[in-house]
Design a protein around this motif. Sequence first.
Motif, PDB file in Angstrom:
ATOM      1  N   ASP A   1      -6.236 -29.456  14.756  1.00  0.00           N
ATOM      2  CA  ASP A   1      -7.105 -30.595  14.461  1.00  0.00           C
ATOM      3  C   ASP A   1      -6.360 -31.742  13.792  1.00  0.00           C
ATOM      4  N   THR A   2      -5.408 -31.411  12.931  1.00  0.00           N
ATOM      5  CA  THR A   2      -4.656 -32.474  12.258  1.00  0.00           C
ATOM      6  C   THR A   2      -3.814 -33.273  13.243  1.00  0.00           C
ATOM      7  N   ALA A   3      -3.258 -32.591  14.248  1.00  0.00           N
ATOM      8  CA  ALA A   3      -2.458 -33.297  15.258  1.00  0.00           C
ATOM      9  C   ALA A   3      -3.337 -34.139  16.160  1.00  0.00           C
ATOM     10  N   ILE A   4      -4.563 -33.686  16.429  1.00  0.00           N
ATOM     11  CA  ILE A   4      -5.474 -34.463  17.272  1.00  0.00           C
ATOM     12  C   ILE A   4      -5.905 -35.746  16.570  1.00  0.00           C
ATOM     13  N   ALA A   5      -6.174 -35.650  15.254  1.00  0.00           N
ATOM     14  CA  ALA A   5      -6.684 -36.801  14.508  1.00  0.00           C
ATOM     15  C   ALA A   5      -5.579 -37.705  13.983  1.00  0.00           C
ATOM     16  N   ARG A   6      -4.345 -37.341  14.174  1.00  0.00           N
ATOM     17  CA  ARG A   6      -3.242 -38.120  13.597  1.00  0.00           C
ATOM     18  C   ARG A   6      -3.059 -39.443  14.321  1.00  0.00           C
ATOM     19  N   ILE A   7      -2.761 -40.480  13.559  1.00  0.00           N
ATOM     20  CA  ILE A   7      -2.465 -41.815  14.076  1.00  0.00           C
ATOM     21  C   ILE A   7      -1.102 -42.239  13.548  1.00  0.00           C
ATOM     22  N   PRO A   8      -0.172 -42.625  14.425  1.00  0.00           N
ATOM     23  CA  PRO A   8      -0.250 -42.736  15.897  1.00  0.00           C
ATOM     24  C   PRO A   8      -0.336 -41.376  16.579  1.00  0.00           C
ATOM     25  N   ASN A   9      -0.737 -41.414  17.833  1.00  0.00           N
ATOM     26  CA  ASN A   9      -0.946 -40.183  18.576  1.00  0.00           C
ATOM     27  C   ASN A   9       0.346 -39.399  18.755  1.00  0.00           C
ATOM     28  N   ILE A  10       0.199 -38.078  18.797  1.00  0.00           N
ATOM     29  CA  ILE A  10       1.329 -37.189  19.041  1.00  0.00           C
ATOM     30  C   ILE A  10       1.290 -36.796  20.512  1.00  0.00           C
ATOM     31  N   TYR A  11       2.209 -37.328  21.284  1.00  0.00           N
ATOM     32  CA  TYR A  11       2.224 -37.051  22.712  1.00  0.00           C
ATOM     33  C   TYR A  11       2.919 -35.741  23.043  1.00  0.00           C
ATOM     34  N   LEU A  12       3.937 -35.388  22.289  1.00  0.00           N
ATOM     35  CA  LEU A  12       4.651 -34.131  22.494  1.00  0.00           C
ATOM     36  C   LEU A  12       4.607 -33.334  21.196  1.00  0.00           C
ATOM     37  N   PRO A  13       3.575 -32.516  20.997  1.00  0.00           N
ATOM     38  CA  PRO A  13       3.452 -31.770  19.737  1.00  0.00           C
ATOM     39  C   PRO A  13       4.525 -30.710  19.602  1.00  0.00           C
ATOM     40  N   SER A  14       4.869 -30.420  18.369  1.00  0.00           N
ATOM     41  CA  SER A  14       5.831 -29.361  18.076  1.00  0.00           C
ATOM     42  C   SER A  14       5.132 -28.009  18.153  1.00  0.00           C
ATOM     43  N   PRO A  15       5.899 -26.907  18.209  1.00  0.00           N
ATOM     44  CA  PRO A  15       5.259 -25.575  18.281  1.00  0.00           C
ATOM     45  C   PRO A  15       4.323 -25.287  17.114  1.00  0.00           C
ATOM     46  N   THR A  16       4.605 -25.841  15.943  1.00  0.00           N
ATOM     47  CA  THR A  16       3.728 -25.607  14.791  1.00  0.00           C
ATOM     48  C   THR A  16       2.412 -26.366  14.902  1.00  0.00           C
ATOM     49  N   GLN A  17       2.348 -27.327  15.810  1.00  0.00           N
ATOM     50  CA  GLN A  17       1.128 -28.112  15.990  1.00  0.00           C
ATOM     51  C   GLN A  17       0.279 -27.621  17.156  1.00  0.00           C
ATOM     52  N   LEU A  18       0.630 -26.478  17.719  1.00  0.00           N
ATOM     53  CA  LEU A  18      -0.101 -25.899  18.838  1.00  0.00           C
ATOM     54  C   LEU A  18      -0.852 -24.648  18.384  1.00  0.00           C
ATOM     55  N   THR A  19      -1.995 -24.406  19.001  1.00  0.00           N
ATOM     56  CA  THR A  19      -2.823 -23.270  18.616  1.00  0.00           C
ATOM     57  C   THR A  19      -3.713 -22.861  19.788  1.00  0.00           C
ATOM     58  N   PHE A  20      -4.158 -21.600  19.758  1.00  0.00           N
ATOM     59  CA  PHE A  20      -5.124 -21.097  20.728  1.00  0.00           C
ATOM     60  C   PHE A  20      -6.518 -20.981  20.124  1.00  0.00           C
ATOM     61  N   ASP A  21      -6.700 -21.496  18.913  1.00  0.00           N
ATOM     62  CA  ASP A  21      -7.974 -21.311  18.208  1.00  0.00           C
ATOM     63  C   ASP A  21      -9.146 -21.944  18.944  1.00  0.00           C
ATOM     64  N   HIS A  22      -8.909 -23.069  19.612  1.00  0.00           N
ATOM     65  CA  HIS A  22     -10.017 -23.735  20.315  1.00  0.00           C
ATOM     66  C   HIS A  22     -10.547 -22.849  21.440  1.00  0.00           C
ATOM     67  N   TYR A  23      -9.665 -22.190  22.167  1.00  0.00           N
ATOM     68  CA  TYR A  23     -10.109 -21.299  23.236  1.00  0.00           C
ATOM     69  C   TYR A  23     -10.749 -20.037  22.665  1.00  0.00           C
ATOM     70  N   ILE A  24     -10.201 -19.525  21.575  1.00  0.00           N
ATOM     71  CA  ILE A  24     -10.779 -18.333  20.949  1.00  0.00           C
ATOM     72  C   ILE A  24     -12.190 -18.625  20.450  1.00  0.00           C
ATOM     73  N   ASP A  25     -12.353 -19.780  19.776  1.00  0.00           N
ATOM     74  CA  ASP A  25     -13.684 -20.161  19.307  1.00  0.00           C
ATOM     75  C   ASP A  25     -14.647 -20.401  20.470  1.00  0.00           C
ATOM     76  N   LEU A  26     -14.125 -20.936  21.561  1.00  0.00           N
ATOM     77  CA  LEU A  26     -14.973 -21.243  22.707  1.00  0.00           C
ATOM     78  C   LEU A  26     -15.612 -19.978  23.284  1.00  0.00           C
ATOM     79  N   PHE A  27     -14.851 -18.887  23.348  1.00  0.00           N
ATOM     80  CA  PHE A  27     -15.367 -17.666  23.950  1.00  0.00           C
ATOM     81  C   PHE A  27     -15.940 -16.683  22.935  1.00  0.00           C
ATOM     82  N   SER A  28     -15.634 -16.868  21.657  1.00  0.00           N
ATOM     83  CA  SER A  28     -16.144 -15.942  20.641  1.00  0.00           C
ATOM     84  C   SER A  28     -17.421 -16.453  19.980  1.00  0.00           C
ATOM     85  N   ARG A  29     -17.499 -17.737  19.718  1.00  0.00           N
ATOM     86  CA  ARG A  29     -18.672 -18.301  19.056  1.00  0.00           C
ATOM     87  C   ARG A  29     -19.741 -18.780  20.019  1.00  0.00           C
ATOM     88  N   ARG A  30     -19.392 -18.934  21.283  1.00  0.00           N
ATOM     89  CA  ARG A  30     -20.343 -19.419  22.277  1.00  0.00           C
ATOM     90  C   ARG A  30     -20.304 -18.503  23.496  1.00  0.00           C
TER      91      ARG A  30
END
Length: 291
Positions: free
Chosen positions: A48-77
Amino acid sequence: MAIVQEQNEGQSRSVSWRNVALVCGIVGLVVFCLAPVMWQVLTSFKVDTAIARIPNIYLPSPTQLTFDHYIDLFSRRPFLLYVFNSLFVAAAATLVALAAGAPAAYALARLKIPGERVLVAIVLIVTLFPYVLLFLGLFEVVKALGLGNNYLALIIPYAGKNLPLTILVLRSFFQQLPKDLEDSAKMDGYSTVQLLTRIILPMTVPAIVTTGILAFIFAWNEFIFALTFVTRESMKTIPVATAQIGGSSIFEIPYGPIAAATVAGTLPLVLLVLFFQRRIVQGLTAGAVKG
């Protein structure tokens, strides 16, 4: 000799520059078309911090990547349930459109029907007609028949909207088939139904696959009818469920989960097109060349 060598060098230079310009143009076009898709895919994996960061991050580093959005998508919904709803509605509407459109297309292609040109013109006009303008009328029909929160409230309108396109595409393919084959089959005792199911339709598999995929994509992506005619949570389709994803407050826009939902909802269509890629190409080329 020197003059010939200079001419050859000039031609090679012009050809090489032409090839370079062609390659650059193709690469630029591919990047222009795929950039929004890649941006959506990257957003679905960013924290979320990388998504909301200004200026935009076009090539995120490995520490800025996560699978949490997909996990939440299938676990909470119940996202798998939304996928099943979209798959069932789109597949059923496509089968209904093909089952009703193939005989109608064959009749318009082979039978001498009075006012055939008028019928084809009406079908073409219906194909070009914006389906959104049918919304109020369909809403009254659905309410009168009590089809609210029923799969039929989506299957019937989707099939009806795809039926004119199915008729037009299959009619053009039926007209290109050799009529001598049909005459020979009738001499062998085939009825019209047997002729259509055993000979004509197997020969037009590429056209049927191409038309079916177009109808399936429309039914999969449709939003307005699915939003209005179905309000039960357990019957929502992917576009509606994705649009209704909310954050922890009304001021928060969950870009990550929304991007993950769009990627997960588009992936089945991509796999479908890749799986039937050869059939689609055959259908498009066969429809473009008369034999």
